[in-house]
Every structure is written in structure tokens, then in C-alpha cells.
Design a protein around this motif. Sequence first.
Motif, short mmCIF file in Angstrom:
data_model
loop_
_atom_site.label_atom_id
_atom_site.label_comp_id
_atom_site.label_asym_id
_atom_site.label_seq_id
_atom_site.Cartn_x
_atom_site.Cartn_y
_atom_site.Cartn_z
N ALA A 198 -8.61 9.48 0.45
CA ALA A 198 -7.42 9.55 -0.40
C ALA A 198 -6.20 9.04 0.36
O ALA A 198 -5.39 8.29 -0.19
CB ALA A 198 -7.20 10.97 -0.88
N LEU A 199 -6.05 9.44 1.62
CA LEU A 199 -4.89 9.00 2.40
C LEU A 199 -4.98 7.51 2.72
O LEU A 199 -3.95 6.82 2.78
CB LEU A 199 -4.80 9.83 3.68
CG LEU A 199 -4.55 11.34 3.47
CD1 LEU A 199 -4.52 12.07 4.80
CD2 LEU A 199 -3.25 11.57 2.70
N ALA A 200 -6.18 6.99 2.93
CA ALA A 200 -6.34 5.55 3.14
C ALA A 200 -5.93 4.78 1.89
O ALA A 200 -5.31 3.71 1.96
CB ALA A 200 -7.78 5.23 3.51
N ALA A 201 -6.22 5.34 0.72
CA ALA A 201 -5.83 4.71 -0.54
C ALA A 201 -4.31 4.68 -0.69
O ALA A 201 -3.74 3.71 -1.22
CB ALA A 201 -6.47 5.43 -1.72
N VAL A 202 -3.63 5.73 -0.23
CA VAL A 202 -2.17 5.76 -0.27
C VAL A 202 -1.59 4.57 0.48
O VAL A 202 -0.67 3.89 0.01
CB VAL A 202 -1.63 7.08 0.31
CG1 VAL A 202 -0.10 7.01 0.46
CG2 VAL A 202 -2.00 8.25 -0.59
#
Length: 287
Positions: free
Chosen positions: A210-214
Amino acid sequence: MEAMETATQGLALPELRAQALAALCCPDIERKRELANALHAAAAQLPLDAEALLTPPTASALPGRPQRPRLVMPKQVAQRSPFTLEGRAALIHAICHIEFNAINLALDAVWRFAGMPREFYLDWLRVAAEEAYHFGLLRDHLRAMPPREDGQPWDYGDFDGHDGLWLMCERTAHDVTARMALVPRTLEARGLDATPQIQTKLRRIGTPDALAAVALLDIILRDEVGHVEIGNRWYRWLCAGQGLDPVAHYGELVQRHQAPPLRPPFNQEARLRAGFSQQELDYLLGA
């Protein structure tokens, strides 16, 4: 030019807009990305026939796309919670689908609309290449996420998609002013509003994927501001040439072509950077 010659082997015409049409008709995603990138890189050196009236090989050739994802009506696209792995994969897939369609939309603007300045075609080829880059980032991320229950990686085509962006492309096929008004500065501008909200939700989830997608969405949002600015700039240029008021004419085009209503919250800061005037933002807020 070597990259362009390699990427466009077999195309009938070396002319810039004909190359864009050939790339648009290509059904293979990676080949389409390769063609878009090579065409953008070589565009300044390619001959341009801005007055040519081009014809696609067949009506069904537009746009070229793979057999998957299956296309359904927007309301039939299943909604999943991004707090589950499958839901996050579906979310990334949906954004990936938007970026794939955006490649086609940019290429379509290049071949379809005759009589525009060379800078118009160069602008939209730049957009096509950047959308191809975004698609690659998202597809790579989707494939790198924790796998499905059967151990297989996620990929583009695993979920249904809809064809709303291309439908508006078809509705505005005979009016470049309407195309600039209702695709980049309406449908694609919705991404400026939606992206920060998606990022907030992903940060709350907090998993590594999820943080990589941000971080990926930061890149995409940065570039999309520029894409919407291009649409705004050419829309105003076209309105000025026809003696039209951009704000009043926009309202007419929305009704004529049945554009979906835009609802707040709006990312006013990003929209201002993308070239919207305060008057246009006031119109949106009052609509």
C-alpha cells in the motif's frame, strides 16, 4: 531514429500522425507502449501532414487492446475493500486500466484531428509516452504484490474494467474543442481530485504494498497535472480562435455530449497548477 525504425517496422507510413494511428490500433500492450515511447522520442524529426484525413483500417480496430480485461458497464465493476489484498489488487488494476485507456486517448488525439499546430501533436505524443510509463509502473507493482491464493501473481486483465473513457472519446470524435474540454480537463482531471483521497486510504492501510502504491501515485499525480494543463491550454486556444467563452461553452459541451457530473471535493491546488482559472473552479463548485 534507430529506436523509432526498430519499433515501427511494418508500418506503412513514416508520417507522424499515421504512426500514431498504427500505435493506437496495436492490440498488444507492450508493443503499444514501445511504439508510443519510440514515436515520442522521434517526433521532432518525423514528417507531419497536419491536413491529412486518415482512416483506420477497420472500425473495430479502434482502439487496439488485449482480450482481457473483460469490459462491462461501470456499475457492473465489482467494488472491493482496499483493506484486503484482493481489494488493493483490484484498486491498482482499476488505475492501471485508466492509464492504458489514457495511452489510447492521447494517440487518438494525434491521428484524428487534422489542421492543428505541430505543437498540439507533440504535446499529445508526450502524454501518450508518459501514460505508457505510468501503466508500466502500475503493472509492475501489481505483479510484485503478494500473490493470489493460488500462488500466481496478479496481472492486468485479472479484474473487469469499463469503457467509459473511450465512450467519451467516441462522442467527441468530430469536435476537437469538445475532446479537449471533456476528456483531459473533465474525465482525466477527476484523477487530480481522487488521487489524494486514494493515497490517504492507502497510508491508513499501511502495508508495504500500500505504501509503495502511494509513492507511485505521487509520480502519476505530478505528470497528470501536466496532462490536464495541456488539455486546458488547447481548449482555450480553440475557444479563442472561435470567439467562444471557455466557461460558458464548457457548460454547453457537458450537456451536448452527456458528460458525467463532477462532484466535490476538488483538488483546487492541483487544478490551479493544471491551468484551471478561479472562475472555472467557481463554476465547478456551483454546478
